[in-house]
Design a protein around this motif. Structure first.
Motif, PDB file in Angstrom:
ATOM      1  N   GLN A   4       0.805  -1.227   0.000  1.00  0.00           N
ATOM      2  CA  GLN A   4       0.000   0.000   0.000  1.00  0.00           C
ATOM      3  C   GLN A   4       0.839   1.279   0.000  1.00  0.00           C
ATOM      4  O   GLN A   4       0.326   2.362   0.287  1.00  0.00           O
ATOM      5  N   GLY A   5       2.141   1.174  -0.282  1.00  0.00           N
ATOM      6  CA  GLY A   5       3.019   2.335  -0.253  1.00  0.00           C
ATOM      7  C   GLY A   5       3.434   2.752   1.139  1.00  0.00           C
ATOM      8  O   GLY A   5       3.979   3.850   1.324  1.00  0.00           O
ATOM      9  N   LYS A   6       3.229   1.890   2.151  1.00  0.00           N
ATOM     10  CA  LYS A   6       3.563   2.228   3.544  1.00  0.00           C
ATOM     11  C   LYS A   6       5.063   2.274   3.787  1.00  0.00           C
ATOM     12  O   LYS A   6       5.520   2.956   4.703  1.00  0.00           O
ATOM     13  N   PHE A   7       5.826   1.515   3.009  1.00  0.00           N
ATOM     14  CA  PHE A   7       7.258   1.377   3.254  1.00  0.00           C
ATOM     15  C   PHE A   7       8.039   1.410   1.946  1.00  0.00           C
ATOM     16  O   PHE A   7       7.511   1.092   0.873  1.00  0.00           O
ATOM     17  N   LEU A   8       9.292   1.745   2.065  1.00  0.00           N
ATOM     18  CA  LEU A   8      10.269   1.577   0.995  1.00  0.00           C
ATOM     19  C   LEU A   8      11.543   1.045   1.641  1.00  0.00           C
ATOM     20  O   LEU A   8      11.995   1.591   2.651  1.00  0.00           O
ATOM     21  N   THR A   9      12.089  -0.018   1.086  1.00  0.00           N
ATOM     22  CA  THR A   9      13.350  -0.555   1.596  1.00  0.00           C
ATOM     23  C   THR A   9      14.518   0.090   0.877  1.00  0.00           C
ATOM     24  O   THR A   9      14.512   0.221  -0.354  1.00  0.00           O
ATOM     25  N   SER A  10      15.524   0.501   1.650  1.00  0.00           N
ATOM     26  CA  SER A  10      16.798   0.954   1.096  1.00  0.00           C
ATOM     27  C   SER A  10      17.865  -0.043   1.536  1.00  0.00           C
ATOM     28  O   SER A  10      18.183  -0.141   2.728  1.00  0.00           O
ATOM     29  N   LEU A  11      18.375  -0.800   0.591  1.00  0.00           N
ATOM     30  CA  LEU A  11      19.387  -1.824   0.868  1.00  0.00           C
ATOM     31  C   LEU A  11      20.728  -1.357   0.306  1.00  0.00           C
ATOM     32  O   LEU A  11      20.889  -1.251  -0.913  1.00  0.00           O
ATOM     33  N   ASP A  12      21.655  -1.031   1.201  1.00  0.00           N
ATOM     34  CA  ASP A  12      23.000  -0.617   0.789  1.00  0.00           C
ATOM     35  C   ASP A  12      23.919  -1.843   0.781  1.00  0.00           C
ATOM     36  O   ASP A  12      23.977  -2.586   1.773  1.00  0.00           O
ATOM     37  N   LEU A  13      24.620  -2.034  -0.327  1.00  0.00           N
ATOM     38  CA  LEU A  13      25.527  -3.162  -0.467  1.00  0.00           C
ATOM     39  C   LEU A  13      26.959  -2.676  -0.611  1.00  0.00           C
ATOM     40  O   LEU A  13      27.232  -1.696  -1.329  1.00  0.00           O
ATOM     41  N   ASP A  14      27.858  -3.348   0.070  1.00  0.00           N
ATOM     42  CA  ASP A  14      29.295  -3.112  -0.092  1.00  0.00           C
ATOM     43  C   ASP A  14      29.834  -4.233  -0.972  1.00  0.00           C
ATOM     44  O   ASP A  14      29.954  -5.383  -0.529  1.00  0.00           O
ATOM     45  N   VAL A  15      30.091  -3.905  -2.227  1.00  0.00           N
ATOM     46  CA  VAL A  15      30.517  -4.899  -3.209  1.00  0.00           C
ATOM     47  C   VAL A  15      31.988  -4.683  -3.512  1.00  0.00           C
ATOM     48  O   VAL A  15      32.385  -3.627  -4.017  1.00  0.00           O
ATOM     49  N   GLN A  16      32.782  -5.672  -3.195  1.00  0.00           N
ATOM     50  CA  GLN A  16      34.228  -5.605  -3.406  1.00  0.00           C
ATOM     51  C   GLN A  16      34.715  -6.923  -3.996  1.00  0.00           C
ATOM     52  O   GLN A  16      34.245  -7.992  -3.608  1.00  0.00           O
TER      53      GLN A  16
END
Length: 561
Positions: free
Chosen positions: A322-334
């Protein structure tokens, strides 16, 4: 660096402490700021943003999370099958806090009046502009589907309003489910108009058994090669009308997913993301069976979890609905692989996050021709109206009351959909509210004769869709809601043996297998179903009964929970 639960929930704990449990909305708004929700120290080198199951909700809404969400088999007692106080304890969330309101059901009315509505695509747009500004060229926004359906305006425009809004939000890819209920021709028309891909590795031409949609796409974000594989809802021709999409076949197609993962790795992918509409338990099983997936962004079952569930080396992310949330997933790619991650489930508090002016203007534009009808008051509720829950919800209790009265039926059936917004006691009921719970392309409210034996078969079939111990046989909805009849259900019993004690409520007599009953319902998948649209049935009922006052529904006895 692998961040633990303390890091992930730090922002939520800070918000909980800042309010001190004072149930005053003005004070809550004053102390809770946009910075509290969005500020985060830089981490990693690529950000994946995920939103799913918006169900065409452009404006902020009330939405109560379920009080009952039972798991079976290996999922028993595991997230997302944890609710209420148990959920708060599991994740270390303070009762009465903003996170408690957003993620659980206890004290929903009081906390709703404290913290206000949630969602609104203009608020989501503000969050996305912030994320993109903080990491230029390093953000992917992925839409998990069930975006174009679920409101008055989306139904009237056949998804055009949502396509316009999402094009402005600018996701990098999407997949789908309810989108397909607009029919093959309309889906093709809308998909061809998108400036981003509609991905579906598991969608094949039904005649030639060849891929029908783009399966995956590679993105360069911050110098990192990220492959996104699309996975549409696998049970579309079963859960929804087959005749609306008869040219396409679906399915989990585990072997196809594995092949696309390998294909992406061979092409140089450093991160592989499955953008999925399988449902949480299906994706948890898939994560344990298909190697090489770094992230599964799950959808369909509308679960909101404040941290990922980890299966082997795969993060399973659930971003609500319902648009209640947004996930922000930060990745450390090495060195070509994910070395660390940080996940934030950002609650979209509409009174705290400022609306983006450009998106707000577009939303006003697409709603303007319909604003008078959307806001037309048709009743008032003295009860909390909500949909979510494994066995019943008060909005469906209202729908069943309307079906029984308006269609002169003994028993009413309302499908266990998980979309549909909530209303607080004392709220006006508007035309928009009714359509938020009923808007679809096969809305006919049927009336027919059904034997007690057939009725039990229907109940058993739906129960198996929900409580089969093998997630690959679960379709992800809730139990059909029933008016005029009570029953008992043993969720751990085998198929065909779960339903018992079926009782006609008006007489207290057992349902007889050989007797025929007048049954009314809606959303039949059978082509040619006749009857008035379900929203007209509910509106007609409200015209005669404008004040909604519902007694607690105790007609379902749950065994084995």
């Amino acid at each position: 660096m692998k961040l633990n639960r303390r890091h992930i929930l730090a922002a939520g704990a800070a918000l909980a402490g800042s309010l001190g449990g004072v149930p005053l909305r003005a004070l809550a708004q004053q102390r809770l700021t946009e910075a509290d929700l969005l500020d985060a120290a830089p981490f990693g080198n690529v950000t994946i943003a995920h939103i799913t199951d918006i169900h065409a909700q452009l404006k902020p809404v009330w939405f109560r999370e379920p009080s009952i969400n039972l798991g079976v088999g290996e999922a028993t007692g595991l997230p997302p099958h944890v609710t209420g106080a148990d959920f708060l304890k599991l994740y270390g969330i303070e009762p009465g806090s903003p996170q408690a309101y957003a993620l659980t059901y206890p004290d929903f009315e009081a906390l709703g009046r404290t913290y206000g509505r949630m969602g609104g695509l203009d608020r989501v747009a503000t969050v996305m502009k912030r994320l993109r500004a903080e990491r230029p060229g390093g953000v992917l926004l992925l839409d998990g589907g069930d975006t174009w359906q679920g409101s008055y305006t989306s139904n009237l425009t056949q998804g055009a309003d949502m396509v316009a809004a999402m094009n402005l939000l600018a996701p990098d890819a999407m997949t789908g489910h309810w989108e397909f209920t607009y029919g093959t021709d309309r889906v093709k028309e809308l998909v061809e108009s998108l400036p981003f891909p509609f991905l579906g590795a598991n969608i094949f031409d039904a005649e030639w058994d060849e891929p029908a949609f783009e399966a995956w796409r590679m993105y360069d974000r911050g110098g990192v090669q990220v492959a996104v594989i699309g996975q549409a809802f696998p049970y579309l021709p079963i859960a929804n009308p087959r005749w609306m999409m008869e040219n396409w076949s679906f399915g989990i197609r585990e072997e196809v997913v594995a092949a696309r993962v390998q294909e992406a790795r061979d092409a140089g992918a450093q991160v592989v993301v499955l953008l999925s509409h399988n449902g949480f338990d299906v994706d948890r099983k898939l994560a344990g069976r298909v190697p090489g997936i770094d992230v599964i962004l799950t959808g369909h079952t509308h679960d909101a979890l404040p941290e990922p569930v980890i299966v082997g080396r795969t993060l399973v992310i659930a971003s609500g609905s319902q648009g209640k949330f947004l996930t922000s997933l930060d990745l450390d790619v090495q060195g070509g692989e994910v070395k660390g991650w940080r996940s934030r489930l950002i609650p979209i508090f509409a009174d705290v996050i400022a609306p983006d002016p450009e998106m707000a203007a577009l939303i006003d534009e697409v709603r303007a021709p319909h604003e008078a009808e959307l806001g037309r008051v048709v009743g008032r509720t003295e009860s909390l109206l909500y949909r979510r829950g494994n066995f019943n919800g008060t909005f469906d209790d209202l729908i069943c009351e309307a079906l029984l009265a308006e269609r002169d039926a003994e028993i009413a059936l309302s499908p266990g959909f998980r979309w549909g917004t909530s209303l607080l006691p004392g709220d006006d009921i508007t035309v928009e509210d009714i359509h938020n719970a009923t808007a679809m392309t096969y809305p006919a409210a049927y009336r027919l004769s059904m034997s007690g034996a057939t009725l039990r078969e229907v109940m058993e079939d739906v129960a198996d869709n929900l409580f089969n111990v093998d997630p690959y046989y679960q379709q992800g909805g809730d139990m059909v809601r029933v008016g005029g009849m009570g029953y008992a259900i043993d969720i751990h019993a085998p198929m065909g043996s779960r339903i018992s004690e079926m009782t006609l409520l008006k007489t207290g007599e057992p349902i007889e297998a050989s007797r025929d009953y007048v049954v009314a319902g809606w959303a039949s998948v059978n082509q040619g179903t006749e009857g008035p649209a379900i929203w007209d049935v509910v509106l007609s009922h409200l015209a005669k009964n404008p004040v909604v006052r519902l007694e607690p529904n105790t007609s379902v006895k749950v065994v084995g929970a």
